[in-house]
Design an enzyme around this catalytic site. Structure first.
Site, mmCIF file in Angstrom:
data_model
loop_
_atom_site.group_PDB
_atom_site.id
_atom_site.type_symbol
_atom_site.label_atom_id
_atom_site.label_comp_id
_atom_site.label_asym_id
_atom_site.label_seq_id
_atom_site.Cartn_x
_atom_site.Cartn_y
_atom_site.Cartn_z
ATOM 1 N N TYR A 50 0.837 -1.208 0.000
ATOM 2 C CA TYR A 50 0.000 0.000 0.000
ATOM 3 C C TYR A 50 0.876 1.264 0.000
ATOM 4 O O TYR A 50 0.386 2.347 -0.307
ATOM 5 C CB TYR A 50 -0.913 0.079 1.232
ATOM 6 C CG TYR A 50 -1.926 -1.038 1.383
ATOM 7 C CD1 TYR A 50 -2.112 -2.011 0.403
ATOM 8 C CD2 TYR A 50 -2.707 -1.118 2.530
ATOM 9 C CE1 TYR A 50 -3.038 -3.032 0.568
ATOM 10 C CE2 TYR A 50 -3.640 -2.128 2.695
ATOM 11 C CZ TYR A 50 -3.795 -3.086 1.715
ATOM 12 O OH TYR A 50 -4.714 -4.084 1.891
ATOM 13 N N LEU A 185 -17.359 -0.591 1.581
ATOM 14 C CA LEU A 185 -18.164 0.410 0.840
ATOM 15 C C LEU A 185 -18.120 0.128 -0.653
ATOM 16 O O LEU A 185 -18.491 0.981 -1.465
ATOM 17 C CB LEU A 185 -17.627 1.824 1.125
ATOM 18 C CG LEU A 185 -17.483 2.194 2.606
ATOM 19 C CD1 LEU A 185 -16.859 3.577 2.757
ATOM 20 C CD2 LEU A 185 -18.835 2.144 3.312
ATOM 21 N N ASN A 235 -17.945 7.829 8.651
ATOM 22 C CA ASN A 235 -17.857 6.382 8.837
ATOM 23 C C ASN A 235 -17.720 5.976 10.307
ATOM 24 O O ASN A 235 -17.909 4.807 10.643
ATOM 25 C CB ASN A 235 -16.694 5.813 8.008
ATOM 26 C CG ASN A 235 -16.906 6.046 6.522
ATOM 27 O OD1 ASN A 235 -18.023 6.345 6.086
ATOM 28 N ND2 ASN A 235 -15.848 5.928 5.739
HETATM 29 N N1 LIG Z 1 -6.626 -7.962 2.264
HETATM 30 C C1 LIG Z 1 -6.853 -7.554 1.036
HETATM 31 O O1 LIG Z 1 -6.574 -8.254 0.043
HETATM 32 C C2 LIG Z 1 -7.486 -6.207 0.835
HETATM 33 C C3 LIG Z 1 -8.008 -5.866 -0.431
HETATM 34 C C4 LIG Z 1 -8.615 -4.609 -0.572
HETATM 35 C C5 LIG Z 1 -8.697 -3.752 0.517
HETATM 36 N N2 LIG Z 1 -8.162 -4.099 1.735
HETATM 37 C C6 LIG Z 1 -8.207 -3.179 2.911
HETATM 38 O O2 LIG Z 1 -9.542 -2.740 3.113
HETATM 39 C C7 LIG Z 1 -9.602 -1.319 3.071
HETATM 40 C C8 LIG Z 1 -10.937 -0.808 2.563
HETATM 41 O O3 LIG Z 1 -11.230 -1.281 1.269
HETATM 42 P P1 LIG Z 1 -11.107 -0.373 -0.065
HETATM 43 O O4 LIG Z 1 -10.120 0.710 0.153
HETATM 44 O O5 LIG Z 1 -10.890 -1.321 -1.184
HETATM 45 O O6 LIG Z 1 -12.563 0.219 -0.293
HETATM 46 P P2 LIG Z 1 -13.736 0.899 0.568
HETATM 47 O O7 LIG Z 1 -13.295 1.158 1.950
HETATM 48 O O8 LIG Z 1 -14.936 0.059 0.334
HETATM 49 O O9 LIG Z 1 -13.965 2.269 -0.228
HETATM 50 C C9 LIG Z 1 -13.060 3.327 -0.248
HETATM 51 C C10 LIG Z 1 -13.631 4.408 -1.143
HETATM 52 O O10 LIG Z 1 -14.870 4.877 -0.601
HETATM 53 C C11 LIG Z 1 -14.811 6.292 -0.429
HETATM 54 N N3 LIG Z 1 -15.532 6.608 0.809
HETATM 55 C C12 LIG Z 1 -15.131 6.421 2.080
HETATM 56 N N4 LIG Z 1 -16.063 6.803 2.948
HETATM 57 C C13 LIG Z 1 -17.112 7.277 2.212
HETATM 58 C C14 LIG Z 1 -18.347 7.834 2.559
HETATM 59 N N5 LIG Z 1 -18.728 7.954 3.828
HETATM 60 N N6 LIG Z 1 -19.173 8.233 1.533
HETATM 61 C C15 LIG Z 1 -18.801 8.092 0.237
HETATM 62 N N7 LIG Z 1 -17.619 7.541 -0.137
HETATM 63 C C16 LIG Z 1 -16.774 7.146 0.850
HETATM 64 C C17 LIG Z 1 -13.352 6.644 -0.344
HETATM 65 O O11 LIG Z 1 -13.161 7.984 -0.764
HETATM 66 P P3 LIG Z 1 -12.005 8.973 -0.221
HETATM 67 O O12 LIG Z 1 -10.773 8.146 -0.016
HETATM 68 O O13 LIG Z 1 -11.881 9.984 -1.278
HETATM 69 O O14 LIG Z 1 -12.465 9.582 1.091
HETATM 70 C C18 LIG Z 1 -12.734 5.639 -1.277
HETATM 71 O O15 LIG Z 1 -12.838 6.070 -2.618
HETATM 72 C C19 LIG Z 1 -8.403 -0.967 2.172
HETATM 73 O O16 LIG Z 1 -8.051 0.391 2.248
HETATM 74 C C20 LIG Z 1 -7.365 -1.918 2.713
HETATM 75 O O17 LIG Z 1 -6.855 -1.449 3.951
HETATM 76 C C21 LIG Z 1 -7.573 -5.320 1.892
#
Ligand SMILES: NC(=O)c1ccc[n+]([C@@H]2O[C@H](COP(=O)([O-])OP(=O)(O)OC[C@H]3O[C@@H](n4cnc5c(N)ncnc54)[C@H](OP(=O)(O)O)[C@@H]3O)[C@@H](O)[C@H]2O)c1
Length: 267
Positions: A50, A185, A235
Site C-alpha cells: 500500500y 463500501l 464512517n
Molecule cells: N486484504 C486484502 O486483500 C485487501 C483488499 C482490498 C482492501 N483491503 C483493505 O480494506 C480497506 C478498505 O477497502 P477499499 O479501500 O478497497 O474500499 P472501501 O473502503 O470500500 O472504499 C473506499 C472508497 O470509498 C470512499 N468513501 C469512504 N467513505 C465514504 C463515505 N462515507 N461516503 C462516500 N464515499 C466514501 C473513499 O473515498 P475517499 O478516499 O476519497 O475519502 C474511497 O474512494 C483498504 O483500504 C485496505 O486497507 C484489503
C-alpha cells in the site's frame, strides 16, 4: 459504543470493531491517519504494497496515545520470507510489535503452511500479538489449521451486502474466527443503489453508514478507507443507531456475490 469498542478474538485478546483502511491512502497519509486517530479510530490496516507504512508510522509518532490504545494490522505477501517481512514492516512503521499480522492471500499452491509457521514464530518471539489470514476460503482455513495445529484468529475478506456468504460466516463462527470486512463500501461504486438509498432515507443516514452498520450487526469488522475527513468522520458515526431485522434482511437480499476484484475467493 464507539470505534474503541472491541471484539474478542479466539486467543482472548481483543480487537476494535471498526478500523481505517489505507490502500490508496497515499495522499498525505500521515495527516489523514493522524486526523482519523484523533477523530476516534483505534485500528489501522496496512500492507507493504500500500506504501502507507512510513506515513502511518509518522502519524503514530505525532499522536500522544499509549501504544496499547492502538491496533495496527500488517500483512506478509505470499512470496515473502514471513519472519523477515514482519521485521521489515515493523521497521517501516517504527513499531516494536504489530497487533495482528495476516497472510495477505493464499499462495498459488497449498495453504501457506510455511508462511504460517513463520508467523507463529514471529508471534512467539513477541513481534506480533495475533496472527491471521486474508482472502482464504473456509476449506483452506481448515487445511492450514489441520497442518499446523493453529487456527487463524482473523480472516480479512471482501464483504458487503452486495457480496458476502452466510455459509462462510457460519463456518467462521463455529471456529471462532473473526471476519474483517474489506472494501465494505465497495470502493464507493454502489453507493447510489436505490434499494440501499431507501434504507438510508428511512434511518436518516448515508448509504455508507448503512453499509457499515450492516457489517457491524453481522458480527464482522469493517475497515473502510477514506482520504477525506468528511468521509472518515461519517464512517465513525455508526454507533448510535441500529438496523431492524427487516432492514438487515432487505440488505442481505442485495447479495449478488459482488467483488470489486472480479470474483469473491470464498464462494
Ligand atoms: N486484504 C486484502 O486483500 C485487501 C483488499 C482490498 C482492501 N483491503 C483493505 O480494506 C480497506 C478498505 O477497502 P477499499 O479501500 O478497497 O474500499 P472501501 O473502503 O470500500 O472504499 C473506499 C472508497 O470509498 C470512499 N468513501 C469512504 N467513505 C465514504 C463515505 N462515507 N461516503 C462516500 N464515499 C466514501 C473513499 O473515498 P475517499 O478516499 O476519497 O475519502 C474511497 O474512494 C483498504 O483500504 C485496505 O486497507 C484489503
Amino acid at each position: 459504543m464507539d470505534a474503541s469498542e472491541t471484539i474478542e478474538l479466539r486467543t482472548g485478546r481483543r480487537m476494535p470493531v471498526l478500523g481505517l483502511g489505507t490502500w490508496q491512502l497515499t495522499r498525505e497519509t500521515a495527516a489523514t491517519v493522524q486526523g482519523a486517530v484523533e477523530a476516534g479510530y483505534r485500528m489501522i490496516d496496512t500492507a507493504v504494497d500500500y506504501g502507507t507504512q512510513p506515513g502511518i508510522g509518522e502519524a503514530l509518532r505525532r499522536i500522544e496515545l499509549d501504544r496499547a490504545e492502538l491496533f495496527v494490522v500488517t500483512k506478509v505477501e505470499e512470496d515473502d520470507q514471513a519472519y523477515d517481512a514482519v521485521q521489515r514492516d515493523l521497521g517501516e512503521i517504527g513499531l516494536d510489535y504489530a497487533d495482528l499480522t495476516l497472510i495477505h492471500r493464499p499462495p498459488p499452491s497449498g495453504a501457506g503452511e510455511a508462511l504460517w509457521r513463520e508467523l507463529m514464530r514471529a508471534r512467539d518471539d513477541g513481534l506480533v500479538r495475533d496472527i491471521g489470514v486474508s482472502n482464504y476460503p473456509g476449506k483452506l482455513l481448515d487445511t492450514l489449521a489441520e497442518a499446523t495445529g493453529e487456527m487463524p484468529a482473523v480472516n480479512q475478506i471482501e464483504w458487503s451486502p452486495f457480496g458476502f456468504s452466510d455459509a462462510l460466516l457460519h463456518h467462521h463462527r463455529e471456529r471462532n474466527v473473526v471476519i474483517q470486512a474489506y472494501s465494505p463500501l465497495m470502493r464507493g461504486r454502489r453507493l447510489d443503489d436505490e434499494r440501499l438509498a431507501r434504507v438510508a432515507e428511512k434511518y436518516g443516514r448515508t448509504p455508507a453508514q448503512i453499509l457499515l452498520r450492516w457489517s457491524l450487526q453481522k458480527g464482522t469488522v469493517p475497515i473502510p478507507k477514506a482520504n477525506r475527513r468528511a468521509h472518515y468522520e461519517e464512517n465513525l458515526a455508526v454507533f448510535d443507531f441500529e438496523l431492524a431485522d427487516e432492514e438487515m434482511s432487505a440488505l442481505d437480499a442485495l447479495n449478488e456475490h459482488y467483488s470489486s476484484l472480479g470474483t469473491l475467493p470464498y464462494v
